[in-house]
Scaffold this motif. Structure first.
Motif, PDB file in Angstrom:
ATOM      1  N   ASP A  70       0.822  -1.219   0.000  1.00  0.00           N
ATOM      2  CA  ASP A  70       0.000   0.000   0.000  1.00  0.00           C
ATOM      3  C   ASP A  70       0.851   1.262   0.000  1.00  0.00           C
ATOM      4  O   ASP A  70       0.618   2.190   0.776  1.00  0.00           O
ATOM      5  CB  ASP A  70      -0.944   0.001   1.204  1.00  0.00           C
ATOM      6  CG  ASP A  70      -1.978  -1.111   1.134  1.00  0.00           C
ATOM      7  OD1 ASP A  70      -2.354  -1.488   0.010  1.00  0.00           O
ATOM      8  OD2 ASP A  70      -2.397  -1.602   2.192  1.00  0.00           O
ATOM      9  N   ASN A  71       1.874   1.275  -0.846  1.00  0.00           N
ATOM     10  CA  ASN A  71       2.730   2.449  -1.041  1.00  0.00           C
ATOM     11  C   ASN A  71       3.496   2.871   0.212  1.00  0.00           C
ATOM     12  O   ASN A  71       3.857   4.034   0.361  1.00  0.00           O
ATOM     13  CB  ASN A  71       1.898   3.633  -1.551  1.00  0.00           C
ATOM     14  CG  ASN A  71       1.359   3.400  -2.943  1.00  0.00           C
ATOM     15  OD1 ASN A  71       2.062   2.890  -3.820  1.00  0.00           O
ATOM     16  ND2 ASN A  71       0.104   3.745  -3.158  1.00  0.00           N
ATOM     17  N   ARG A  72       3.745   1.925   1.115  1.00  0.00           N
ATOM     18  CA  ARG A  72       4.588   2.208   2.270  1.00  0.00           C
ATOM     19  C   ARG A  72       5.458   1.001   2.550  1.00  0.00           C
ATOM     20  O   ARG A  72       5.139  -0.120   2.155  1.00  0.00           O
ATOM     21  CB  ARG A  72       3.757   2.562   3.501  1.00  0.00           C
ATOM     22  CG  ARG A  72       2.876   1.436   3.996  1.00  0.00           C
ATOM     23  CD  ARG A  72       2.300   1.780   5.364  1.00  0.00           C
ATOM     24  NE  ARG A  72       1.375   2.892   5.298  1.00  0.00           N
ATOM     25  CZ  ARG A  72       0.063   2.773   5.109  1.00  0.00           C
ATOM     26  NH1 ARG A  72      -0.455   1.569   4.963  1.00  0.00           N
ATOM     27  NH2 ARG A  72      -0.718   3.810   5.069  1.00  0.00           N
ATOM     28  N   ILE A  73       6.586   1.234   3.209  1.00  0.00           N
ATOM     29  CA  ILE A  73       7.465   0.137   3.586  1.00  0.00           C
ATOM     30  C   ILE A  73       6.968  -0.472   4.884  1.00  0.00           C
ATOM     31  O   ILE A  73       6.746   0.224   5.868  1.00  0.00           O
ATOM     32  CB  ILE A  73       8.922   0.617   3.730  1.00  0.00           C
ATOM     33  CG1 ILE A  73       9.474   1.027   2.357  1.00  0.00           C
ATOM     34  CG2 ILE A  73       9.802  -0.479   4.344  1.00  0.00           C
ATOM     35  CD1 ILE A  73      10.892   1.557   2.389  1.00  0.00           C
ATOM     36  N   MET A  74       6.801  -1.782   4.861  1.00  0.00           N
ATOM     37  CA  MET A  74       6.354  -2.526   6.026  1.00  0.00           C
ATOM     38  C   MET A  74       7.506  -3.384   6.537  1.00  0.00           C
ATOM     39  O   MET A  74       8.333  -3.854   5.763  1.00  0.00           O
ATOM     40  CB  MET A  74       5.170  -3.431   5.671  1.00  0.00           C
ATOM     41  CG  MET A  74       3.994  -2.696   5.053  1.00  0.00           C
ATOM     42  SD  MET A  74       3.183  -1.585   6.222  1.00  0.00           S
ATOM     43  CE  MET A  74       2.445  -2.775   7.330  1.00  0.00           C
ATOM     44  N   ILE A  75       7.552  -3.594   7.843  1.00  0.00           N
ATOM     45  CA  ILE A  75       8.559  -4.442   8.469  1.00  0.00           C
ATOM     46  C   ILE A  75       7.842  -5.574   9.184  1.00  0.00           C
ATOM     47  O   ILE A  75       6.891  -5.336   9.928  1.00  0.00           O
ATOM     48  CB  ILE A  75       9.415  -3.672   9.497  1.00  0.00           C
ATOM     49  CG1 ILE A  75      10.049  -2.440   8.849  1.00  0.00           C
ATOM     50  CG2 ILE A  75      10.482  -4.574  10.108  1.00  0.00           C
ATOM     51  CD1 ILE A  75      11.092  -2.729   7.832  1.00  0.00           C
ATOM     52  N   ALA A  76       8.277  -6.809   8.974  1.00  0.00           N
ATOM     53  CA  ALA A  76       7.660  -7.950   9.641  1.00  0.00           C
ATOM     54  C   ALA A  76       8.737  -8.911  10.116  1.00  0.00           C
ATOM     55  O   ALA A  76       9.780  -9.054   9.489  1.00  0.00           O
ATOM     56  CB  ALA A  76       6.705  -8.670   8.700  1.00  0.00           C
ATOM     57  N   ALA A  77       8.475  -9.549  11.237  1.00  0.00           N
ATOM     58  CA  ALA A  77       9.396 -10.551  11.769  1.00  0.00           C
ATOM     59  C   ALA A  77       9.295 -11.821  10.944  1.00  0.00           C
ATOM     60  O   ALA A  77       8.255 -12.152  10.385  1.00  0.00           O
ATOM     61  CB  ALA A  77       9.076 -10.846  13.226  1.00  0.00           C
ATOM     62  N   ILE A  78      10.402 -12.536  10.853  1.00  0.00           N
ATOM     63  CA  ILE A  78      10.432 -13.826  10.181  1.00  0.00           C
ATOM     64  C   ILE A  78      10.557 -14.896  11.245  1.00  0.00           C
ATOM     65  O   ILE A  78      11.538 -14.938  11.996  1.00  0.00           O
ATOM     66  CB  ILE A  78      11.616 -13.925   9.193  1.00  0.00           C
ATOM     67  CG1 ILE A  78      11.501 -12.828   8.120  1.00  0.00           C
ATOM     68  CG2 ILE A  78      11.675 -15.305   8.554  1.00  0.00           C
ATOM     69  CD1 ILE A  78      12.672 -12.794   7.180  1.00  0.00           C
ATOM     70  N   SER A  79       9.568 -15.754  11.331  1.00  0.00           N
ATOM     71  CA  SER A  79       9.573 -16.838  12.320  1.00  0.00           C
ATOM     72  C   SER A  79       9.980 -18.125  11.631  1.00  0.00           C
ATOM     73  O   SER A  79       9.334 -18.557  10.681  1.00  0.00           O
ATOM     74  CB  SER A  79       8.186 -17.001  12.960  1.00  0.00           C
ATOM     75  OG  SER A  79       7.814 -15.814  13.621  1.00  0.00           O
ATOM     76  N   ILE A  80      11.049 -18.709  12.104  1.00  0.00           N
ATOM     77  CA  ILE A  80      11.544 -19.950  11.528  1.00  0.00           C
ATOM     78  C   ILE A  80      11.245 -21.105  12.464  1.00  0.00           C
ATOM     79  O   ILE A  80      11.563 -21.040  13.658  1.00  0.00           O
ATOM     80  CB  ILE A  80      13.066 -19.891  11.285  1.00  0.00           C
ATOM     81  CG1 ILE A  80      13.391 -18.688  10.401  1.00  0.00           C
ATOM     82  CG2 ILE A  80      13.554 -21.185  10.638  1.00  0.00           C
ATOM     83  CD1 ILE A  80      12.783 -18.727   9.029  1.00  0.00           C
TER      84      ILE A  80
END
Length: 221
Positions: free
Chosen positions: A207-217
């Motif tokens: 949506d035209n913005r930078i998103m940050i998400a955690a990566i769960s392994i």
């Protein structure tokens, strides 16, 4: 290393904040406040839902959650949900195995450069493809890649993925705390007092913005 009692996940609809089942409510409020201070600048005014798992909250506790979000970010709270109220896409993503909520279609094959050292202040890399760094990217260092950027270390410098205009590009780091983060033509930066994240994270455009998400392994069965 201590884990937070709340975890942020990026989805196509915005952000979902998951609350650890075993954590007390006061701990959740404290950790949520700290994590929002760290990541609010990246999430900007995205829509957010809070997933409280199987716990039951009073109306007063729900108001406290909403107040913490309002006071520490510009996120737009759209709801507080239980496990039973999770949308089907969350359960489907979990069944895929290694990641939750984050679909990794954005990672692309192609021309790649692997750097087996830490990039120090004043050093820069410009490459027409994917860039992988087996080390840290220190403040004052810069990576500009037309593809994805992967940092197997701490990213504290400047990272520009999708430099040729590719909005499907992404930035991944074991610790993501850049002075400036850019994907294609979208720019974001970490707040001045941002603490280092305690887990790998993934930056992408939604949506035209930078998103940050955690990566769960998940390891093993």
């Amino acid at each position: 290393m201590n884990k937070y009692s709340v975890e942020f996940k990026g989805t196509k609809d915005g952000v979902t904040i998951y609350c650890l089942e075993s954590a007390g409510f006061d701990e959740i409020l404290s950790d949520l406040t700290e994590r929002l201070k760290q990541r609010a600048a990246f999430f900007a005014e995205a829509e957010v839902r809070v997933d409280i798992g199987n716990r039951i909250l009073t109306e007063d506790e729900k108001e406290q959650l909403a107040q913490v979000i309002a006071e520490n970010s510009k996120l737009q709270l759209t709801g507080i949900q239980t496990t039973a109220q999770r949308p089907p896409t969350v359960s489907s993503a979990k069944r895929r195995g290694e990641t939750e909520d984050i679909k990794m279609e954005g990672f692309k094959e192609g021309r790649s450069l692997v750097i087996k050292r830490t990039l120090r202040s004043g050093q820069g890399v410009h490459f027409p493809g994917n860039v992988t760094v087996l080390g840290d990217v220190n403040p004052g260092a810069e990576i500009v890649a037309e593809g994805d950027i992967y940092v197997f270390g701490t990213l504290r410098g400047i990272a520009h993925a999708g430099a040729g205009g590719d909005r499907s590009a992404s930035v991944v780091a074991l610790r993501l705390a850049p002075t400036q983060l850019r994907i294609a033509d979208i720019i974001s930066r970490a707040p001045d007092d941002s603490a280092l994240p305690d887990q790998p994270e993934y930056a992408y455009i939604s949506d035209n913005r930078i998103m940050i998400a955690a990566i769960s392994i998940k390891l093993g069965s």
